[in-house]
Design an enzyme around this catalytic site. Structure first.
Site, PDB file in Angstrom:
ATOM      1  N   ARG A 181       9.445  -3.206   0.390  1.00  0.00           N
ATOM      2  CA  ARG A 181       8.279  -4.009   0.784  1.00  0.00           C
ATOM      3  C   ARG A 181       7.099  -3.075   0.951  1.00  0.00           C
ATOM      4  O   ARG A 181       7.105  -2.180   1.791  1.00  0.00           O
ATOM      5  CB  ARG A 181       8.539  -4.765   2.083  1.00  0.00           C
ATOM      6  CG  ARG A 181       7.394  -5.738   2.415  1.00  0.00           C
ATOM      7  CD  ARG A 181       7.761  -6.656   3.560  1.00  0.00           C
ATOM      8  NE  ARG A 181       6.754  -7.701   3.674  1.00  0.00           N
ATOM      9  CZ  ARG A 181       5.637  -7.600   4.407  1.00  0.00           C
ATOM     10  NH1 ARG A 181       5.422  -6.491   5.089  1.00  0.00           N
ATOM     11  NH2 ARG A 181       4.767  -8.588   4.462  1.00  0.00           N
ATOM     12  N   GLY A 182       6.084  -3.284   0.121  1.00  0.00           N
ATOM     13  CA  GLY A 182       4.987  -2.334   0.026  1.00  0.00           C
ATOM     14  C   GLY A 182       4.245  -2.091   1.307  1.00  0.00           C
ATOM     15  O   GLY A 182       3.937  -0.953   1.666  1.00  0.00           O
ATOM     16  N   GLU A 183       3.928  -3.143   2.055  1.00  0.00           N
ATOM     17  CA  GLU A 183       3.125  -2.972   3.267  1.00  0.00           C
ATOM     18  C   GLU A 183       3.843  -2.105   4.294  1.00  0.00           C
ATOM     19  O   GLU A 183       3.210  -1.416   5.079  1.00  0.00           O
ATOM     20  CB  GLU A 183       2.814  -4.348   3.872  1.00  0.00           C
ATOM     21  CG  GLU A 183       1.854  -5.182   3.023  1.00  0.00           C
ATOM     22  CD  GLU A 183       1.535  -6.513   3.686  1.00  0.00           C
ATOM     23  OE1 GLU A 183       1.940  -6.704   4.856  1.00  0.00           O
ATOM     24  OE2 GLU A 183       0.904  -7.350   3.043  1.00  0.00           O
ATOM     25  N   ASP A 184       5.178  -2.160   4.300  1.00  0.00           N
ATOM     26  CA  ASP A 184       5.950  -1.407   5.306  1.00  0.00           C
ATOM     27  C   ASP A 184       6.026   0.085   4.986  1.00  0.00           C
ATOM     28  O   ASP A 184       5.888   0.934   5.874  1.00  0.00           O
ATOM     29  CB  ASP A 184       7.378  -1.953   5.392  1.00  0.00           C
ATOM     30  CG  ASP A 184       7.421  -3.331   6.042  1.00  0.00           C
ATOM     31  OD1 ASP A 184       6.349  -3.838   6.404  1.00  0.00           O
ATOM     32  OD2 ASP A 184       8.529  -3.887   6.159  1.00  0.00           O
ATOM     33  N   THR A 185       6.300   0.419   3.731  1.00  0.00           N
ATOM     34  CA  THR A 185       6.704   1.801   3.430  1.00  0.00           C
ATOM     35  C   THR A 185       5.994   2.423   2.237  1.00  0.00           C
ATOM     36  O   THR A 185       6.291   3.565   1.890  1.00  0.00           O
ATOM     37  CB  THR A 185       8.221   1.852   3.160  1.00  0.00           C
ATOM     38  OG1 THR A 185       8.517   1.043   2.006  1.00  0.00           O
ATOM     39  CG2 THR A 185       9.018   1.351   4.350  1.00  0.00           C
ATOM     40  N   ARG A 186       5.096   1.705   1.559  1.00  0.00           N
ATOM     41  CA  ARG A 186       4.542   2.215   0.297  1.00  0.00           C
ATOM     42  C   ARG A 186       3.924   3.601   0.455  1.00  0.00           C
ATOM     43  O   ARG A 186       4.229   4.530  -0.310  1.00  0.00           O
ATOM     44  CB  ARG A 186       3.497   1.243  -0.256  1.00  0.00           C
ATOM     45  CG  ARG A 186       2.900   1.717  -1.583  1.00  0.00           C
ATOM     46  CD  ARG A 186       1.655   0.921  -1.987  1.00  0.00           C
ATOM     47  NE  ARG A 186       1.915  -0.482  -2.097  1.00  0.00           N
ATOM     48  CZ  ARG A 186       1.409  -1.405  -1.258  1.00  0.00           C
ATOM     49  NH1 ARG A 186       0.636  -1.016  -0.253  1.00  0.00           N
ATOM     50  NH2 ARG A 186       1.682  -2.679  -1.408  1.00  0.00           N
ATOM     51  N   GLY A 195       1.911  -8.731 -11.947  1.00  0.00           N
ATOM     52  CA  GLY A 195       1.959  -7.946 -13.179  1.00  0.00           C
ATOM     53  C   GLY A 195       3.343  -7.866 -13.779  1.00  0.00           C
ATOM     54  O   GLY A 195       3.527  -7.312 -14.838  1.00  0.00           O
ATOM     55  N   GLU A 200      14.629 -10.379  -5.196  1.00  0.00           N
ATOM     56  CA  GLU A 200      15.033  -9.174  -5.913  1.00  0.00           C
ATOM     57  C   GLU A 200      16.441  -8.732  -5.509  1.00  0.00           C
ATOM     58  O   GLU A 200      17.234  -8.262  -6.348  1.00  0.00           O
ATOM     59  CB  GLU A 200      14.036  -8.052  -5.637  1.00  0.00           C
ATOM     60  CG  GLU A 200      13.865  -7.102  -6.792  1.00  0.00           C
ATOM     61  CD  GLU A 200      12.558  -6.344  -6.703  1.00  0.00           C
ATOM     62  OE1 GLU A 200      11.687  -6.596  -7.553  1.00  0.00           O
ATOM     63  OE2 GLU A 200      12.409  -5.526  -5.777  1.00  0.00           O
TER      64      GLU A 200
END
Length: 1421
Positions: free
Chosen positions: A24-29, A57, A90
Site C-alpha cells: 500500500r503506497g501511502e503506508d510504505t512507498r 495505469g 491483488e
C-alpha cells in the site's frame, strides 16, 4: 560428468520478473518499500513494483500477467493495507497464481501476523467499512488474508534495525531464486562430476553477448558429451525464445536422411508444420529474428552440420548452438570454441560406479577392493562405469571376481560396440593400422615425435604425422604437451580387434602377450602377417629357446621390441655396476638364441630393441636400411659388423649402454641423421671413435661410466649440444673443446683425474658440472661464459678459490659449492641473477663479503667455521618493483638454511633476521612461503606477539581483504633438542574465533633436521587460504572473525627429543589495494611522519528517533562499501569516555552529524557538535550535516522542537549559560555547511545513496592527495583532453579509452582524477588497481559492481543479464599484455549504453587491441 539415472525434465514457463512487489503506497512507498525495492535492485533482481495509487495505469489483465510472470510474490502488510480494495484484490490474484507454483513471501511491517489473519484492530475497521459499502469480494478477501498470514514470512518487530530486516528478506529472495532453476532441473541433480565442465562451458557460451556462437564438444565414445550438452541445455533453454535438442544426429541421418532432420529441427524451433523448408525466405526471416538455443548431438561429418545449418542461415542475436561429436575435425571450420570432454576423476568415477552397482554412494561390506578394481578398469568413462555397475548389481563376491577376471582378456561387448564406432569410421586402413600400433605397442604417455618416427611407412602408405592427427581429431588418442596417450578401454578395444581377426598368434598382425610371443618364437609359427612384436622380458615365466627360422617368414616386420625397462628405468643396473646393489642374472628367465644365428629377411624394420642380447655378434643378415632406432642395452655384443656400405642414413638413435664387452663402434659415416648415441657403461671403450667427427646432426652423446675412456675428445662433432662424460678417465680438456660452438651442457662429474684445461670451455655453454673433480682453481676465463646459468662444483675438495669474474656472470642462477672444505672466503657476490647458492659442508669457509638480493635459496648448513656475512642486501618496500619481480624473480618459495653455523657473530644473526623481514615485506605477494633457520635464541624485535604456549591476539579491523582469500603471517620459534636424531616437525595451530562464539582450527607444519643440540631460530612466512578453512562463503564468515589464538608445538612423538623455548607471530594486514598494503607494511621501516586515520567516518546522531530506521540504513550502506565507522549513539554514552570520543573524532576522516526532530533534546549530541568543531575548526570540508525530517533553518535558528529543547536547557543550565551559547553557535555554524536535506529526495534510499557516494568521493580525494604529495601539476589539461575523448560519441554506446606512457609518467594519477570527476554520472563504478597482478578479476568486478561476492552456484547468465542494462564506469590500471585476465573478463561482459572503460598500460600495443581511442601521457615541458 555422468548421469546416475535418467529422468525427463518438463519445460517450465520463462518468467519475466524475479519478484512481484505488492504494497500500500501511502503506508510504505517512500520508506520501507522504497528501501526494499532499492535493495532488490542493488542485487539486480528484476522487480515489478505495483503501487495501488498507479492502478489506473495497470489493467487487471496486466497485473495478472505480471504475477504469472514473476517467480516470487512479496506482499507487504502494513497498518492500513486492508483499507485498499486494490491491495486486497491483488492478494486474491496472487493466491490464484501461487497454487500454480509461484512462491509467496508475506512481510508484516509494523503489524502482527495475527492481526492480519484474524482481521483485528485497523483491519477489522476496514472490513466493517467494506461490508457497509456492500462489497461482493469481502469473504474472498478475508479467506485470502487468512491463508497468506498462515504462510511463513517476516515480521519487522523481530529483526532490528530495519536494514537488517531488509537484508534478511533479500537473502531469502536470492536463495529462493537460486533454487528456482535447480528445483525444476531434476536431470541435473543426478549427474556426477558435472560442475567443473559445466562452468567451463558456460564461460565459452558467453550467454550475455549478442553475437551468435557455435560451441563444439568433442571426446571419445561414452565419455559424457551428450549428458553434458543436455545439462547445459536444461540450464539455459529458458533464456531463449526457441530451443531444440536434436538427439542422435548420426543415426538419424543414416536412417532417414538430412531432410527428416531439418524438418524436425524447424518444427522443434517454431512448432509449426506448415512451413518446414530451410530454403524458404519466410523461415530464414524467422530464424534471423529468433534467439535460439540448438543442440546437435553426435555428428560425425561436416556435411551433416553444413546441411542442417547452412552458412547462409543465420539466427537472432544472442543465439547459441552446441554440437557434440567424436571427431574434432567436424567442428574446426564452424565452431567458435572447442571443448574437450575428459574422463571423470577417480573419486567421481568410483561414486558413479557405486550408484549403479549398489544404488548408493558406498560399498557393501567385502566389496571395497572389487569396486575400486571395476572403477579403475573403466578409467573414468561414464558409459563403461554404468554398464559395469548395472551388470554387477545384486551379484555375489564370487560372481564379481569372476566377471572382473574375464574382463582382462574378454572386454565387455556393449562397451566395445560403442567405442568401435569411431574406429569403424576411419576410412583409411593405414590410419587404422596406426591406431592398432599405438594400442598394442605404446603404453602410457609417449613423445609424439618418437611415435611418428616409428610409424612412418613407405610411400605407398599414409605417414604417421597425418594419421596421428586424424586419430586425435577422432578422440581415439589424446595429445597433451606433445605427449600421446590412449584411454585404457580404447587400448583394450584395439588389442581385441587384432585378436578377433585370427585366433592363431603367428598369423596376427601384432604380438604383445608374452605367452603368445614365446609360442611363436619357439615353434617358428610366425607369418608374413606379423608387423610388430613387443615382449616385456620381465613377464617371461620360462626360458625361451628361439629357433633359427623364428623370423624367417616375417617379411613385413616393422617393429621389434624386447625390453627390460624395469632394470634400466629404475636405476637397477646403475646400482649394480657401482656396487651399491646386487643383481643376479640367473634368477631371470632368458631368451636363448641359436649359435648359428637367426634368419632375418625383413628389410622394413624401423625399430629394433633387444635388451640383454645374448650373442657376441649382431644379426648377420640384417639390413638396417629403414632402421630409425637401435637399442641393445646390457648386451653381450663385442662389435657391430657393419661395413661402410651399409644403408644407415635413416638411423636417428643408438643406445648400446652397459654393453661391457663392446670394444668397437662400426663406421657410422653413413648415419648422417644420427641425433643421439648412448654408450654409458661401455667399460671396454678407450677412446671416442674417429667417425663421430662427421656426425653433423649428433646432439646428445653419453659416455658416462666408460671408466677406461680418456682419449678421442678431438673426434667430437662441432654441433654437439649435450655431452655426458661422468666418471671417465679424462685428465684434461684439450683445446679442441673450445671450438664446440653448439655445446650447451657439459657434465664431467666424478672425473677424479680432471684438473686442467677448464680454460678451454666453449663460450656458449649454459650448464657445467664439475662435481668431484681434482681442480684447484677455477680460471678467470669462466667469466667469458656469458650464457652460463648452472655451475656445479660440489665435492671439489681441492678447490681453494673462485675468480672475481664468476660473480659478473649475468645469467648465472645456480651455483653449488657444497663440500668444498678448502674454500676460505666468498667475495662480493654481486650477481644480479643468482637464485640458488649451496655452500653446505664448506667447513673451512669463514666469511662472506656480500650476498645478492636475488637469492631464493641459500643452503649454508654445516658451515662450521662461518663467522660473518658483511652484507646481505635485500630490497625495501620502496625499492621493490612488482613488474620486475613478476617477470624475473617470481618463486614458489624461499629457503635460507644456516643450521650448525654456530660461530656466526651477533651482527650477522641480526642481518639474517632483518633480511627475512625486508624480503617478506617487499615481495610477500610473489612468494608462497619463506623459511629461514639460523643458530640463536632471540626472537627478532619486529615480531609483535611473543609468547610460550598459546596466545590470543585481536585481529586489526582491516585484516580481511575480500579480493584475496590468503591470510598471510610470519611466525618464529626458538627450538632445541636433547640428542641428535631424525627430522622433526614444528606445528603452528590457528584457532579463529568469531563474534558468534564459534571457532575454526587450522594447522601448518615445518619439517626440520638439525644435528646439534644448540638453540636455533626458525622464521617462516606462509599463507592460509581462507577458502580451505571457512569454505566457499569465506568472506562473509571471516567478517565475523574477531581474533585468533596461536599455538606452536612439536610433533607428539618427537617431544622427548625436542622442545620449543619461545615463539612469536606477526600478521600481515590486508588493505584494499596493493599500493596501500605496501605502504602500511613499510610504515615500521620508514621515517615518514604521515599518520593513517583509524576511522573513515564518525557518525553522531540521537538514538530514539533514527537508530532503528534511517541511521541503521546509513550505517549498513557505509559498511557495505567497507567504510570504517565509529558510531556514537548517545543512548550508549556511558560506554564512551569523553577522551575516547575526542580520540575517535580526531581519528576520523569525516564527521557525519544527523540532525533529527529530537536531536537538540540530547545534551550529549550537542556536546558532540561542539567537540567536532573544536577538533576540525580548520577542516570544514569534512563535516557532513544531514537533516532528517527537519528543515535546516529550524536547526540554524533553533525554532520549533529545537526552541523547546533549548528552553529546557536554559532552565537546567542557568548557572552555565556559556555552555548553552556554545551549543547554539555550534548548530548555527554546522548548518551553514553544505549537507543533505532528506525532503529533497523523496525515497529515503536515494538520499542515502547520495550520502554514501559523497563520502566515497571525499575519501577518494584524500587518497588521491596522499598519493600525489607534490600536487598534480599539469593534470587539468590532461583531464579535459580525456573527458573530450570520453564524450566524443555522446551518451550512447560503450566506449573504451587507453592511457599509455612510461612508468611513473602519471597514468594512474590521471585515471584517478578522471574517475573522481565522472564517477557520479554512472549507475555503477569500479576502480581496479594493479590489474596486471590480479588473478581474481572476474570475482572482484562482480563484487564491486553488484555489491556481492560471486558465489560459484550463482547462475552466470543472470550475472551477465544484470550488467547488460547498467551504465558503468570502470578503470583498469596497469595492464601488461593482451591475454591478461582483465582483457578476458571485459570480453565476457556486455555493459549498458553510455558505459565507459579506461585502461592504463605501458604497452601501446595492448591498448591498440583493447581500446577505441589511445591517449599518450607525455612528460611536461
Amino acid at each position: 560428468m555422468a548421469s546416475a539415472s535418467s529422468s525427463s525434465s518438463s519445460s517450465s514457463s520463462r518468467e519475466k520478473y524475479d519478484v512481484f512487489l505488492s504494497f500500500r503506497g501511502e503506508d510504505t512507498r517512500d520508506g520501507f518499500t522504497g528501501y526494499l525495492y532499492h535493495a532488490l535492485d542493488l542485487k539486480h533482481i528484476v522487480t515489478f513494483k505495483d503501487d495501488e495509487n498507479l492502478e489506473s495505469g495497470h489493467r487487471i489483465s496486466e497485473i495478472m500477467e505480471a504475477i504469472k510472470e514473476s517467480k516470487i510474490c512479496i506482499i507487504v502488510f502494513s497498518k492500513d493495507f486492508a483499507s485498499s480494495t486494490w491491495c486486497l484484490d491483488e492478494v486474491v490474484r496472487i493466491l490464484e497464481c501461487k497454487r500454480n507454483g509461484s512462491a509467496v513471501v508475506p512481510i508484516f511491517y509494523g503489524i502482527e501476523p495475527s492481526v492480519v489473519r484474524k482481521q483485528q484492530k485497523g483491519y477489522a475497521e476496514a472490513f466493517a467499512k467494506h461490508e457497509q459499502d456492500g462489497r461482493e469480494m469481502v469473504q474472498q478477501w478475508r479467506d485470502a488474508l487468512k491463508e497468506v498470514a498462515g504462510i511463513s514470512g517476516y515480521e519487522s518487530n523481530k529483526i532490528r534495525p530495519e536494514y537488517r530486516f531488509i537484508e534478511k528478506i533479500v537473502e531469502d529472495v536470492l536463495l529462493k531464486l537460486s533454487k528456482y532453476v535447480s528445483a525444476n532441473d531434476h536431470f541435473k541433480r543426478h549427474l556426477i562430476g558435472i560442475e567443473k565442465p559445466t562452468k567451463e562451458i558456460e564461460g565459452l557460451l558467453c550467454i550475455g553477448s549478442m553475437n551468435v556462437r557455435i560451441i563444439g564438444l568433442y571426446g571419445m565414445g561414452g565419455i559424457g558429451k551428450t549428458t553434458l550438452a543436455r545439462a547445459i541445455f536444461q540450464t539455459f533453454y529458458c533464456h531463449f525464445e526457441s530451443y531444440c535438442f536434436l538427439n542422435g544426429v548420426r543415426e538419424e541421418f543414416e536412417r532417414h536422411g538430412i531432410n527428416h532432420l531439418r524438418e524436425k529441427l524447424l518444427f522443434e524451433l517454431f512448432k509449426d508444420k506448415t512451413s518446414l523448408n530451410m530454403e524458404s525466405t519466410a523461415i530464414q526471416d524467422r530464424c534471423r529474428r529468433t534467439k535460439v538455443l540448438i543442440v546437435l548431438d553426435d555428428l560425425d561429418a561436416i556435411l551433416q552440420l553444413n546441411r542442417l545449418l547452412p552458412k547462409g542461415c543465420t539466427f537472432g542475436d544472442g543465439s547459441r548452438i552446441i554440437v557434440t561429436t567424436r571427431d574434432a575435425q567436424v567442428l574446426k571450420s564452424r565452431a567458435d570454441e572447442l571443448y574437450e570432454v575428459k574422463r571423470l576423476n577417480d573419486s567421481d568415477a568410483l561414486t558413479l560406479f557405486r550408484l549403479h552397482a549398489f544404488g548408493q554412494n558406498s560399498d557393501l561390506p567385502g566389496y571395497e577392493a572389487l569396486s575400486k578394481s571395476a572403477a579403475d578398469y573403466a578409467h573414468g568413462n561414464p558409459l563403461a562405469l554404468e554398464v559395469l555397475g548395472l551388470s554387477l548389481y545384486s551379484k555375489s563376491i564370487k560372481e564379481w571376481e569372476s566377471a572382473l577376471d574375464k574382463l582382462k582378456t574378454d572386454p565387455d561387448r556393449t562397451i566395445q560396440k560403442v567405442l568401435k564406432i569411431s574406429y569403424d569410421g576411419l576410412d583409411d586402413e593405414a590410419i587404422q593400422g596406426i591406431f592398432l600400433d599405438i594400442a598394442c605397442f605404446f603404453d602410457g604417455e609417449v613423445d609424439r615425435e618418437y611415435v611418428e618416427s616409428m610409424l612412418h611407412r613407405n610411400e605407398q602408405h599414409s605417414d604417421g604425422t597425418a594419421g596421428i592427427s586424424v586419430l586425435i581429431d577422432k578422440s581415439l588418442i589424446i595429445e597433451c604437451q606433445n605427449k600421446l596417450s590412449m584411454h585404457a578401454l580404447l587400448r583394450q578395444m584395439g588389442k581385441a580387434i587384432v585378436c578377433d581377426k585370427n585366433k592363431e598368434p603367428g598369423k596376427r598382425s601384432r604380438l604383445w602377450n608374452a605367452k603368445d610371443v614365446s609360442y611363436v618364437l619357439e615353434r617358428s609359427t610366425g607369418s608374413s602377417e606379423v608387423e610388430g612384436i613387443l615382449l616385456n622380458l620381465s613377464e617371461l615365466r620360462k626360458d625361451v629357446k628361439v629357433k633359427p627360422t623364428a623370423f624367417s617368414k616375417m617379411y613385413h616386420l616393422r617393429f621389434l621390441r624386447m625390453h627390460c625397462d624395469d632394470r634400466f628405468c629404475n636405476g637397477e643396473i646403475f646400482y649394480e655396476k657401482v656396487g651399491w646393489g646386487p643383481y643376479n642374472r640367473e634368477v631371470r628367465q632368458q631368451i636363448y638364441l641359436p649359435y648359428e644365428g637367426l634368419e632375418f629377411p625383413s628389410d622394413e624394420l624401423r625399430y629394433l630393441q633387444w635388451d640383454l642380447y645374448p650373442l657376441k655378434d649382431f644379426l648377420s643378415n640384417f639390413s638396417p636400411e629403414n632402421l630409425v632406432e637401435l637399442v641393445m642395452r646390457d648386451s653381450q655384443l663385442v662389435e657391430l659388423h657393419w661395413d661402410e656400405n651399409q644403408p644407415v642414413e635413416k638411423l636417428k638413435k643408438m643406445d648400446l649402454s652397459y654393453s661391457e664387452h663392446l670394444i668397437q663402434i662400426p663406421n657410422l659415416c653413413g648415419a648422417r641423421n644420427l641425433e643421439s648415441i648412448n654408450l654409458q657403461g661401455c667399460i671396454s671403450l678407450v677412446q671416442i671413435p674417429l667417425c663421430f667427427k662427421n656426425l653433423d646432426k649428433l646432439e646428445l652423446l653419453v659416455l658416462s661410466d666408460c671408466e677406461n675412456l680418456k682419449d678421442g675428445m678431438e673426434n667430437l662433432p662441432l654441433n654437439i649440444r649435450e655431452l655426458k662424460l661422468c666418471r671417465t678417465a679424462i685428465e684434461v680438456l684439450p683445446l679442441r673443446v673450445r671450438s664446440l660452438s653448439g655445446l650447451l651442457d657439459l657434465d664431467m662429474s666424478g672425473c677424479t683425474k680432471l684438473k686442467d684445461g677448464i680454460e678451454n670451455l666453449p663460450s656458449n655453454l649454459k650448464e657445467l658440472r664439475l662435481c668431484g673433480t681434482a681442480i684447484q682453481v677455477v680460471p678467470s676465463t669462466i667469466g667469458c661464459l656469458m650464457g652460463l646459468s648452472h655451475l656445479d662444483l660440489y665435492n671439489c675438495e681441492r678447490l681453494e678459490s673462485l675468480p672475481e669474474s664468476i660473480w659478473k656472470l649475468e645469467s648465472l642462477e645456480w651455483l653449488d659449492l657444497s663440500n668444498c672444505p678448502n674454500l676460505i672466503e666468498l667475495e662480493d657476490c654481486a650477481s644480479s641473477s643468482l637464485r640458488y647458492l649451496k655452500i653446505s659442508g664448506c667447513t673451512g669457509l669463514r666469511s662472506i663479503i656480500a650476498l645478492p638480493p636475488s637469492l631464493n635459496c641459500l643452503d649454508a648448513n654445516n658451515c662450521t667455521s662461518l663467522v660473518k656475512i658483511s652484507s646481505w642486501w635485500t630490497p625495501t618496500v620502496q625499492d621493490y618493483d612488482p613488474q620486475v619481480q613478476h617477470q624475473n624473480n617470481k618463486s614458489e618459495g624461499e629457503i635460507y638454511n644456516f643450521e650448525q653455523c654456530l660461530k656466526l657473530d651477533e651482527d650477522t644473526r641480526i642481518i639474517i633476521a632483518d633480511s627475512a623481514c625486508r624480503r617478506i615485506l617487499s615481495a610477500h605477494d610473489d612468494i608462497s612461503y619463506l623459511e629461514m633457520v639460523y643458530p640463536g635464541n632471540v626472537i627478532p624485535r619486529w615480531f609483535h606477539h611473543q609468547a610460550y604456549g598459546e596466545s590470543f591476539i585481536q585481529l586489526p579491523p582491516n585484516w580481511l581483504n575480500t579480493d584475496d582469500s590468503r591470510f598471510k603471517f610470519v611466525f618464529v620459534a626458538v627450538f632445541a633438542f636433547k640428542i641428535s636424531g631424525p627430522e622433526t616437525k614444528i606445528r603452528l595451530r590457528f584457532n579463529f574465533t568469531t563474534s558468534m562464539d564459534s571457532s575454526v582450527n587450522y594447522e601448518d607444519v615445518c619439517t626440520l633436521q638439525v644435528n646439534n643440540s644448540s638453540d636455533h631460530v626458525l622464521i617462516k612466512y606462509a599463507t592460509i587460504d581462507l577458502r580451505h578453512v571457512f569454505g566457499v562463503n569465506w568472506s562473509s564468515v571471516c567478517r565475523m572473525v574477531t581474533g585468533a589464538s596461536f599455538h606452536v608445538f612439536m610433533e607428539e612423538e618427537k617431544k622427548g627429543n625436542w622442545m620449543i623455548k619461545s615463539w612469536g607471530l606477526q600478521v600481515i594486514n590486508f588493505t584494499a589495494s596493493r599500493d596501500l598494503r605496501l605502504w602500511d607494511l613499510s610504515a615500521s621501516l620508514s621515517s615518514s611522519s604521515t599518520r593513517q586515520k583509524k576511522y573513515d567516518v564518525f557518525l553522531s546522531f540521537g538514538g530514539d528517533d533514527t537508530l532503528n530506521n534511517f541511521i541503521g540504513h546509513v550505517y549498513h550502506a557505509l559498511c557495505r562499501k567497507h567504510i570504517r565507522i565509529f558510531k556514537h549513539d548517545e543512548n550508549r554514552e556511558s560506554g564512551h569516555e569523553i577522551s575516547e570520543i575526542m580520540d575517535a573524532i580526531n581519528e576520523s576522516k569525516i564527521c557525519m552529524i544527523v540532525f533529527s526532530k529530537d536531536f537538540a533534546s540530547s545534551t550529549w549530541c550537542l556536546d558532540d557538535v561542539v567537540r567536532i568543531l573544536d577538533c576540525r575548526r580548520d577542516w570544514e570540508d569534512i563535516i557532513l550535516p544531514i537533516f532528517y525530517g527537519i528543515e535546516p533553518s529550524i536547526v540554524r535558528k533553533q525554532d520549533g522542537s529545537y526552541a523547546e529543547a533549548f528552553n529546557k536547557h536554559e532552565q537546567r543550565f542557568k548557572d552555565n549559560m556559556d555552555k548553552v551559547q556554545r551549543w547554539r553557535d555550534a548548530l548555527k555554524e554546522v548548518t551553514n555547511l553544505s549537507g543533505y536535506d532528506s525532503k529533497d529526495f523523496g525515497d529515503e534510499y536515494k538520499v542515502i545513496g547520495q550520502i554514501v557516494g559523497d563520502v566515497l568521493m571525499k575519501l577518494f580525494t584524500r587518497f588521491l592527495t596522499y598519493y600525489s604529495p607534490l600536487g598534480l601539476v599539469g593534470i587539468e589539461f590532461r583531464k579535459k583532453t580525456i573527458e573530450q575523448f570520453l564524450d566524443v560519441i555522446g551518451s550512447l554506446g560503450v566506449y573504451t579509452i587507453g592511457l599509455y606512457g612510461t612508468r611513473g609518467i602519471g597514468k594512474t594519477s590521471l585515471a584517478m582524477t578522471v574517475f573522481q570527476k565522472l564517477y557520479h554520472q554512472f549507475e555503477r563504478r569500479c576502480y581496479l588497481c594493479n590489474v596486471r597482478g590480479e588473478f581474481n578479476l572476474r570475482e572482484r568486478l562482480i563484487f564491486e559492481l553488484l555489491d556481492e561476492k560471486h558465489n560459484p552456484s550463482m547462475e552466470w547468465p543472470s550475472i551477465q543479464e544484470r550488467f547488460q542494462g547498467t551504465k558503468v564506469l570502470i578503470v583498469g590500471d596497469d595492464l601488461d599484455y593482451v591475454g591478461c585476465e582483465f582483457g578476458h573478463v571485459m570480453s565476457m561482459f556486455k555493459f549498458g549504453n553510455g558505459s565507459r572503460i579506461i585502461v592504463t598500460s605501458s604497452d601501446v600495443k595492448v591498448l591498440n587491441i583493447l581500446t577505441d581511442q589511445v591517449y599518450e601521457v607525455c612528460e611536461f615541458k
